[in-house]
Design an enzyme around this catalytic site. Structure first.
Site, mmCIF file in Angstrom:
data_model
loop_
_atom_site.group_PDB
_atom_site.id
_atom_site.type_symbol
_atom_site.label_atom_id
_atom_site.label_comp_id
_atom_site.label_asym_id
_atom_site.label_seq_id
_atom_site.Cartn_x
_atom_site.Cartn_y
_atom_site.Cartn_z
ATOM 1 N N VAL A 1 73.084 -12.545 -37.262
ATOM 2 C CA VAL A 1 72.689 -12.867 -38.644
ATOM 3 C C VAL A 1 73.801 -13.590 -39.406
ATOM 4 C CG1 VAL A 1 70.976 -11.039 -38.751
ATOM 5 C CG2 VAL A 1 73.297 -10.544 -39.511
ATOM 6 N N CYS A 2 74.483 -14.520 -38.722
ATOM 7 C CA CYS A 2 75.509 -15.377 -39.353
ATOM 8 C C CYS A 2 76.698 -14.589 -39.883
ATOM 9 C CB CYS A 2 74.905 -16.225 -40.469
ATOM 10 S SG CYS A 2 73.641 -17.376 -39.922
ATOM 11 N N ASN A 3 76.936 -13.383 -39.343
ATOM 12 C CA ASN A 3 78.105 -12.597 -39.731
ATOM 13 C C ASN A 3 78.805 -12.128 -38.456
ATOM 14 O OD1 ASN A 3 79.962 -10.644 -40.735
ATOM 15 N ND2 ASN A 3 78.633 -10.258 -42.484
#
Length: 476
Positions: free
Chosen positions: A373-375
Site C-alpha cells: 500500500v505504498c508504505n
C-alpha cells in the site's frame, strides 16, 4: 481548524520541501569528496511513510542533505530525550542512528549538488545563516493506521536554535478522512492533504498547507501557467505572483474538481460533520477488530495476524534499539485509526497469499487493498524483510499488482515467516535474519505484502459484517 498564517496550495500538489536538513562535523565528513557541496541539513523521517514522502529524500540527497530514517519508537525516544536534555539534538541522534547516518552519507557521496539556502524568516528561531532540517512523518500511517503523537510537532520545533531550524512536514492524507486536524494542537510547518482520500472524488486533487513565512525557503525553480505575473523569453526571466498559493501552483487548477468539494463538505455536514464521521469510523473499526481477533482455527491457532496499535500498550521508553527477537509496539501515546491491516493465517501459522484473499474478496463484492500500500517502511518492517532483500527484487517485481507475492530468504530454523515486528529498522531485521554459528539457516518464504481494510464515512455496519462473514470462510 485553520490558521491565518497559512496558505493553501491546491490542485495537483507537488511535495515541496524547504532547503532541507547535519552538524558541521557531518558536513565536513560528507563533503570530503567534493568540498563545499553539502548543505549541512538533514531530512529526518520515520520509516513508516508513504512513498510520496520518501520521494522527498531523493531531492534532499541530491541537495547534499543527510538522510536519517528512524523507527517510530526511535523518533519518539529521540524527541523525549531532547526534551529532557534541552540541547545538542544532533549528538544524541548520531548515537541512536549511527548506521542510518553512515548509509545516508554513502548515498550522498554518489549524488551531491550545491544548494542555495535563502532565509527571509523573521522569527527568533531562524536567521540568514540558519540550517534547515525537515522532520517528516504521517499523522496516521496508511499501512496499519497507527496515529502518531500530537505533541511531536512542538517537540521538533523545540530543537530549533539560532543556527539550526527544525521544520515539520505532517502527512495528513490518511488521517483527515476520519479525524479532525487542529493546527493549534499540531502547528506543523507543512501539512499535506488528499481530497480524493477524504471523499473518494475528485481523483488527484489535494492540498499543501504551508506557513507563508516559509514560502521563500521553498526555492521553487520551475514556473508555468498562472504561477507568474510577468515573464520574458530572454533568460527565462519571470516574476512569481504575490499570492503564495498561485505562485506555487503551475498550470490550470482543477476547477471542476474543486467545485465538487463544496458538495462533499456539505454531505459531511449533513451527517453531523467530522466529529460524527470520526465516531462512526471508530465504532466500526472497534467492532470489526473485536470480531476478527476472536477467530481461531480448530487447533486454537489465530486466523489473523493484525498489524497496528489496536491494543494500547503500556508507555515505553527506548534507551537503545531493542533486541531483534523482541516484539515492540508503539507506546501508548500512539493511537489507532480506522484501518485494519492483516494477514490470513493457515492453521500452521503460515500466511495465505494476500493476492488470493484480495481476489476472493472482490469476487464476494468486498473491496480490500493488498500489497505494501505504498508504505514500504511499515510493510517490510512488519513482515521482517531487510532493505537488501527487497532491493534484490529490482527488475523482477513490478509492484503490488503483479503475481509475485512471496520472497524466499534465509532465516534461522524455527523462525520462519513470523520473523520481524511491527516496527523494526534494517539493523534490527538484519539481526533477526542472521544466525549465530550454532544456528542453521533455512530457505523461508516470506510474503511481500498483507491485506488492508480501510473504513471511511461511507462505510456501513453491513460492510464490516460482510467482511467478518467472508473471513469466517478461511477457518479450518
Amino acid at each position: 481548524s485553520s490558521s491565518s498564517s497559512r496558505a493553501v496550495i491546491s490542485s495537483e500538489v507537488q511535495m515541496l520541501e524547504p532547503s532541507p536538513p547535519q552538524t558541521p562535523q557531518q558536513q565536513q565528513s560528507t563533503n570530503s569528496a567534493e568540498p563545499g557541496t553539502g548543505s549541512g541539513s538533514q531530512f529526518i523521517y520515520t520509516r513508516s511513510n508513504h512513498n510520496s514522502v520518501l520521494g522527498i529524500g531523493a531531492y534532499a540527497a541530491a541537495a547534499g542533505a543527510q538522510l536519517v530514517p528512524m523507527t517510530d519508537m526511535q523518533m519518539d525516544h529521540w524527541l523525549q530525550q531532547q526534551q529532557q536534555q534541552q540541547g545538542h539534538p544532533q549528538s544524541s541522534l548520531q548515537l541512536l542512528l549511527t548506521k542510518a547516518v553512515q548509509s545516508g552519507q554513502q548515498q550522498q557521496e554518489k549524488q551531491q549538488t550545491s544548494v542555495n539556502v535563502v532565509d527571509s524568516s523573521s522569527g527568533s528561531s531562524g536567521s540568514s545563516s540558519s540550517r534547515y532540517h525537515l522532520v517528516a512523518y504521517p499523522a496516521e500511517d496508511n499501512f496499519a493506521g497507527v496515529i502518531y503523537p500530537a505533541d511531536w510537532v512542538d517537540k521538533v520545533h523545540a530543537l530549533s536554535t539560532t543556527s539550526d531550524r527544525y521544520l515539520v512536514l505532517l502527512d495528513a492524507a490518511a488521517y483527515l478522512p476520519s479525524h479532525t486536524l487542529d493546527f493549534s494542537a499540531q502547528p506543523a510547518d507543512f501539512v499535506v492533504a488528499s481530497f480524493y482520500k477524504m471523499f473518494g472524488y475528485p481523483t488527484g486533487l489535494g492540498a499543501l498547507v504551508v506557513g507563508t513565512d516559509l514560502v521563500p525557503q521553498l526555492n521553487k525553480v520551475y514556473f508555468g501557467g498562472g504561477s507568474v505575473s510577468l515573464a520574458t523569453p530572454k533568460g527565462c526571466w519571470h516574476v512569481a505572483k504575490c499570492d503564495p498559493g498561485q505562485a506555487l501552483t503551475d498550470g490550470t487548477p482543477n476547477y471542476l474538481g474543486a467545485a465538487a468539494l463544496k458538495l462533499a463538505f456539505q454531505n459531511w455536514d449533513s451527517r453531523g460533520g467530522m466529529q460524527a464521521v470520526e465516531q462512526h469510523t471508530q465504532a466500526l473499526t472497534s467492532w470489526l477488530h473485536q470480531q476478527l481477533t476472536a477467530f481461531k482455527h480448530s487447533n486454537n491457532a489465530p486466523l489473523l495476524r493484525i498489524f497496528g496499535n489496536h491494543q494500547q500498550p503500556s508507555p515505553a521508553t527506548l534507551p537503545q534499539p531493542p533486541e531483534p527477537q523482541q516484539r515492540q509496539k508503539p507506546p501508548s501515546s500512539f493511537g489507532q485509526g480506522s484501518i485494519l491491516n492483516f494477514q490470513v493465517l493457515k492453521p500452521d501459522g503460515t500466511p495465505l497469499s494476500y493476492l488470493t484473499v484480495e481476489r476472493e474478496a472482490a469476487a464476494a463484492g468486498i473491496d480490500l487493498r493488498s500489497g505494501c500500500v505504498c508504505n514500504p517502511g511499515a510493510c517490510y518492517d512488519a513482515l521482517g524483510l531487510t532493505a537488501e532483500e527487497v532491493q534484490g527484487l529490482a527488475g523482477i517485481k513490478e509492484g503490488c499488482g503483479d503475481d509475485m507475492d512471496v520472497i524466499t530468504v534465509m532465516r534461522p530454523a524455527g523462525i520462519g515467516s513470523s520473523v520481524g515486528s511491527n516496527r523494526v529498522d534494517d539493523l534490527m531485521v538484519s539481526g533477526a535474519a542472521s544466525a549465530t554459528s550454532e544456528q542453521q539457516l533455512v530457505a523461508t518464504e516470506v510474503p511481500l505484502g498483507s491485506v488492508r481494510a480501510s473504513l471511511g464515512w461511507a462505510s456501513t455496519f453491513e460492510d464490516v459484517y460482510a467482511l467478518v462473514e467472508f473471513l469466517k470462510g478461511y477457518l479450518v
